[in-house]
Motif scaffolding. Structure first.
Motif, mmCIF file in Angstrom:
data_model
loop_
_atom_site.group_PDB
_atom_site.id
_atom_site.type_symbol
_atom_site.label_atom_id
_atom_site.label_comp_id
_atom_site.label_asym_id
_atom_site.label_seq_id
_atom_site.Cartn_x
_atom_site.Cartn_y
_atom_site.Cartn_z
ATOM 1 N N SER A 15 140.200 75.457 -22.387
ATOM 2 C CA SER A 15 140.868 73.950 -22.593
ATOM 3 C C SER A 15 141.360 73.753 -23.719
ATOM 4 O O SER A 15 142.854 72.980 -23.808
ATOM 5 C CB SER A 15 139.717 72.892 -21.676
ATOM 6 O OG SER A 15 140.736 72.566 -21.450
ATOM 7 N N PRO A 16 140.310 73.029 -24.893
ATOM 8 C CA PRO A 16 141.813 73.330 -26.066
ATOM 9 C C PRO A 16 141.826 73.672 -26.716
ATOM 10 O O PRO A 16 143.064 74.079 -27.550
ATOM 11 C CB PRO A 16 140.470 72.662 -26.506
ATOM 12 C CG PRO A 16 139.096 72.919 -26.503
ATOM 13 C CD PRO A 16 139.303 73.247 -24.753
ATOM 14 N N GLU A 17 141.720 74.920 -26.825
ATOM 15 C CA GLU A 17 142.183 76.140 -28.073
ATOM 16 C C GLU A 17 143.677 76.191 -27.050
ATOM 17 O O GLU A 17 144.591 77.523 -27.965
ATOM 18 C CB GLU A 17 141.136 77.314 -27.871
ATOM 19 C CG GLU A 17 140.414 77.267 -28.334
ATOM 20 C CD GLU A 17 139.266 78.279 -28.963
ATOM 21 O OE1 GLU A 17 138.529 78.850 -28.046
ATOM 22 O OE2 GLU A 17 139.558 78.665 -30.040
ATOM 23 N N VAL A 18 143.996 76.779 -25.896
ATOM 24 C CA VAL A 18 144.975 77.145 -25.348
ATOM 25 C C VAL A 18 146.108 75.899 -24.225
ATOM 26 O O VAL A 18 146.860 75.839 -24.481
ATOM 27 C CB VAL A 18 144.438 78.463 -24.386
ATOM 28 C CG1 VAL A 18 145.916 78.213 -23.231
ATOM 29 C CG2 VAL A 18 144.566 79.597 -25.252
ATOM 30 N N LEU A 19 145.259 75.279 -23.926
ATOM 31 C CA LEU A 19 145.830 74.134 -22.619
ATOM 32 C C LEU A 19 146.106 72.731 -23.542
ATOM 33 O O LEU A 19 146.700 71.812 -23.628
ATOM 34 C CB LEU A 19 145.027 73.985 -21.588
ATOM 35 C CG LEU A 19 144.947 75.077 -20.657
ATOM 36 C CD1 LEU A 19 143.734 74.993 -19.940
ATOM 37 C CD2 LEU A 19 145.995 75.710 -20.537
ATOM 38 N N GLY A 20 145.103 72.744 -24.534
ATOM 39 C CA GLY A 20 145.107 71.461 -24.929
ATOM 40 C C GLY A 20 144.435 70.308 -24.808
ATOM 41 O O GLY A 20 144.660 68.750 -25.069
ATOM 42 N N ILE B 10 153.077 72.826 -22.445
ATOM 43 C CA ILE B 10 152.585 73.955 -23.324
ATOM 44 C C ILE B 10 153.706 74.476 -23.641
ATOM 45 O O ILE B 10 154.811 75.234 -22.794
ATOM 46 C CB ILE B 10 151.767 74.512 -22.800
ATOM 47 C CG1 ILE B 10 150.602 73.745 -21.891
ATOM 48 C CG2 ILE B 10 151.114 75.768 -23.546
ATOM 49 C CD1 ILE B 10 150.140 74.465 -21.019
ATOM 50 N N LEU B 11 154.262 74.667 -24.972
ATOM 51 C CA LEU B 11 156.022 74.509 -25.996
ATOM 52 C C LEU B 11 154.951 75.695 -26.802
ATOM 53 O O LEU B 11 154.143 75.828 -27.958
ATOM 54 C CB LEU B 11 156.245 73.672 -26.592
ATOM 55 C CG LEU B 11 156.723 72.423 -25.449
ATOM 56 C CD1 LEU B 11 157.361 71.360 -26.812
ATOM 57 C CD2 LEU B 11 158.130 73.309 -24.477
ATOM 58 N N LEU B 12 154.845 77.226 -26.414
ATOM 59 C CA LEU B 12 155.091 78.257 -27.491
ATOM 60 C C LEU B 12 155.883 78.753 -28.150
ATOM 61 O O LEU B 12 157.088 79.055 -27.879
ATOM 62 C CB LEU B 12 154.744 79.275 -26.845
ATOM 63 C CG LEU B 12 153.307 79.306 -26.690
ATOM 64 C CD1 LEU B 12 152.390 80.498 -25.547
ATOM 65 C CD2 LEU B 12 151.936 78.784 -26.476
ATOM 66 N N LEU B 13 156.627 78.300 -29.537
ATOM 67 C CA LEU B 13 156.940 79.719 -30.575
ATOM 68 C C LEU B 13 156.511 80.602 -30.922
ATOM 69 O O LEU B 13 155.644 80.927 -31.672
ATOM 70 C CB LEU B 13 157.681 78.011 -31.827
ATOM 71 C CG LEU B 13 158.485 78.581 -32.702
ATOM 72 C CD1 LEU B 13 159.856 78.662 -31.072
ATOM 73 C CD2 LEU B 13 158.799 77.985 -33.970
#
Lengths: 90, 598
Positions: free
Chosen positions: B452-457, A57-60
């Motif tokens: 799950s979809p909104e943060v973790l994908g 999970i890559l956050l910019l």
């Protein structure tokens, strides 16, 4: 220099919480620069392949890179990239 | 499949009797959450006081509880909630549910009120009520130990309440196996109101699958998916849920100081990473769980399990507390005294805001520490007072809604339907805000984990700031979750498994004729009967299906999600429509007919 913070297993693998790194004008080139610095441990264990970002999970600047241009998202000096392993919970 | 039964206990009369499972209800509602809600809907009189002897308390396994399907050890507690006045539907893991299945029962239906404290002892198809006078007043650990000693068997599994449930705290939980909680909506107070201190179970039966060979193949494939999945195979086993602290904080959607802010500069200090370096001593698994997200921890003077992500946030960031030690201590107190950690943390943070703004007066604190954000001393002290209902703690133990109303400032209670919000800021994550707003049991993240979809994908990445498409995602997640909660499996498997796999497991394990599509229809039916229950109990969708005013009118003041507000009011009409409800949020006759709910 761009600030990069590492979390979870990524932190364990490369042994650092945070670094400053130059040489990236996109997320992709920043990841390549990180691979060069941390060598095998980052390139193989974290990235697995240069194109594969789904295990991370890559956050910019607090936004998932998916919503700011993906791996080609532009990166500036004052930006902050955070690198998380794929985790979950509730 | 071995025939499980319903155990009906009438505490007023002191009777226990067996009933057969209603096969038609199983087809329509599976078991667990669905079956128990149907039963409550049919049997509970409208307008029943949740803490009166007329309320009905149901412990409900799914048909797969006690089986070898991965995570097949979950049970539900379903009743009318004393916190929300609506449906209470709390899920727990551990080993208690599987033991109940081995003892031969899928459900326990508790009616009436005992004259004196009792506990229910169930062993292999036999049940009796026993005197619990000596247990009254004991915490959940002492109670569990005392029962094991009395019965002379340390393999007995115990679900019980602590002092919070006995004294009717509306945020009291039920604790099983000492560390697992049916946490939310005050189910522990219903148990306390019935003078039922504990339910102890022991069984020696084995699970008999409808189609053992087919189930074996389904299990093999499912286990492989769970092992290979990044979340269930690596993330959760390694860090537990606590690893979410840093992610949500970096996103700028990690509520801080009672949702006045949404970034906690010191969150790293109570993160999963820090927990692993400091107080973590081991991991724990629930029955038949290949994931093992449980955390075993120790302080200098005591040890226990947790804290989970929700608890780290509720006692940490939301109360402005940075360090782990007081958070762990408050978590242990909640498990021992029998309080829901999310509501307890949400109530302390609301009390801190009331105090700092001058509404709770210093003299009301007695000899207790000032209720200031960031005070470790206040966190631990007031958690204990709440759990024991002492002093101002007695008022706090009724939850933040009643506390804040009593001071004339309901706006400081960050609740939906009077239940405290979990650890995600709906202003920065729009879809989870919809789930909080429409959840049948009040604010809840596990009715449809849009994080799950909104943060973790997972299964695909959605923009947390966007509203488009969220109503559709929410409906699917809500329906699937209702089915999973009814099966006896853990929601965490849904990071790796889909509707197909759950339907296969229920088909081969429990003999239910389901596929992915009909499983989701079943979930839809369960969601709708919960809705019907709530409407009958006086739910006003226009007033109740929303978020606290703060989240609709006060933008996040700083951080990556600066300026964001929840747009939930824009999404709800689409959600109602997708559900087949009218514009007022009431299921249409056509929808009810479609689901067989006429």
């Amino acid at each position: 220099m761009t600030r990069v913070s590492f979390f979870g297993m990524v932190r364990d693998i490369i042994g650092e919480k945070e670094t400053q790194i130059a040489g990236g004008d996109s997320v992709k080139s920043l990841l390549q620069a990180l691979s060069e610095r941390y060598g095998v441990s980052f390139g193989e264990k974290v990235l697995k392949t240069p194109e594969r970002d789904m295990d991370l999970i890559l956050l910019l600047n607090g936004r998932h890179i998916e919503h700011v241009g993906g791996l080609s998202a532009p990166v500036k000096n004052e930006d902050h990239l955070t690198v998380f392993p794929l985790v979950g919970g509730g | 499949m071995e025939e499980k039964k319903v155990l009906r206990v009438n505490l007023t009369k002191g009777t226990v009797k067996e009933e057969p499972i209603n096969k038609e209800w199983m087809k329509q509602y599976i078991g667990g959450r669905g079956y128990a809600t149907k039963l409550l809907y049919e049997e509970l009189k409208k307008g029943t006081d949740p803490l009166s002897e007329d309320n009905i308390l149901i412990f409900a396994n799914g048909p797969l509880t006690g089986s070898s399907v991965p995570t097949g050890g979950r049970y539900m507690v379903v009743t009318k909630s004393p916190l929300t006045g609506l449906i209470a539907s709390s899920n727990s893991g551990g080993y208690w549910g599987a033991e109940l299945a081995r003892a031969g029962y899928m459900l326990i239906v508790v009616e009436g009120k005992a004259k004196k404290p009792v506990y229910l002892w169930i062993k292999d198809g036999k049940a009796e009520l026993r005197d619990a006078a000596s247990l009254w007043g004991k915490d959940t650990h002492q109670t569990t130990d005392a029962i094991l000693k009395e019965l002379g068997d340390d393999k007995v599994k115990v679900a019980c309440i602590g002092p919070a449930g006995e004294k009717l705290s509306r945020i009291a939980c039920i604790i099983n196996d000492k560390h697992r909680a049916a946490g939310r909506s005050g189910v522990g107070a219903v148990m306390g109101s019935k003078n039922l201190k504990a339910v102890a179970v022991k069984g020696s039966g084995t699970f008999k699958a409808a189609n053992p060979e087919a189930l074996k193949e389904t299990l093999r494939a499912g286990m492989q998916k769970i092992k290979e999945n990044g979340v269930t195979g690596e993330g959760l086993p390694t860090y537990g849920t606590a690893v979410l602290v840093n992610i949500l904080n970096q996103l700028g959607s990690y509520p801080h100081r009672n949702f006045q802010e949404s970034v906690h500069d010191e969150a790293e200090k109570h993160s999963g990473e820090r927990l692993a370096e400091t107080f973590l001593t081991g991991k724990s698994n629930c029955f038949a769980c290949p994931i093992g997200c449980g955390r075993v921890t120790a302080l200098k003077d005591k040890h226990g399990e947790g804290p989970e992500y929700e608890t780290l946030w509720a006692f940490g960031s939301n109360c402005g507390v940075a360090e782990l030690e007081p958070i762990i201590r408050a978590n242990y107190l909640c498990n021992e005294l029998g309080l829901d950690t999310i509501s307890a943390g949400g109530t302390i943070s609301a009390a801190m805001e009331l105090y700092e703004k001058g509404y709770i007066k210093k003299e009301e604190l007695g000899s207790g520490p000032e209720l200031r954000f960031g005070s470790e001393e206040a966190l631990v002290y007031w958690t204990e007072k709440m759990g024991k209902l002492e002093g101002l703690g007695a008022k706090m133990a009724q939850g933040s809604h009643r506390l804040c109303e009593s001071y004339g400032h309901p706006e400081f209670s960050i609740t939906v339907k009077k239940q405290e919000l979990p650890a995600y800021d709906p202003r920065g994550i729009q879809g989870i805000g919809l789930t909080f707003a429409v959840s049948n049991r009040g604010a809840c993240h596990v009715r449809g984990y849009l994080i799950s979809p909104e943060v973790l994908g997972i299964p695909e990445k959605l923009d947390p700031w966007a509203t488009e498409g969220k109503a559709q995602w929410a409906k699917i997640f809500h329906d699937l979750t209702a089915a999973i909660d009814s099966s006896g499996m853990c929601l965490f498997t849904s990071f790796a498994l889909g509707a197909d796999e759950y339907a296969e497991m229920l088909k081969h394990g429990a003999g239910l004729d389901l596929n992915a599509e009909s499983l989701l229809v079943t979930g839809d039916r369960i969601w709708n009967i919960e809705r019907l229950f709530n409407l009958r109990e006086g739910l006003d969708p226009a007033k109740d299906d929303t978020l606290p005013t703060r989240l609709l009118t006060e933008p996040i003041p700083a951080g990556p999600a600066k300026g964001k507000l929840s747009k939930v009011k824009d999404i709800i009409p689409e959600y109602y429509k997708l559900r087949g409800w009218d514009a007022k949020g009431v299921p249409t006759p056509a929808k009810l007919a479609e689901l067989g709910l006429k």
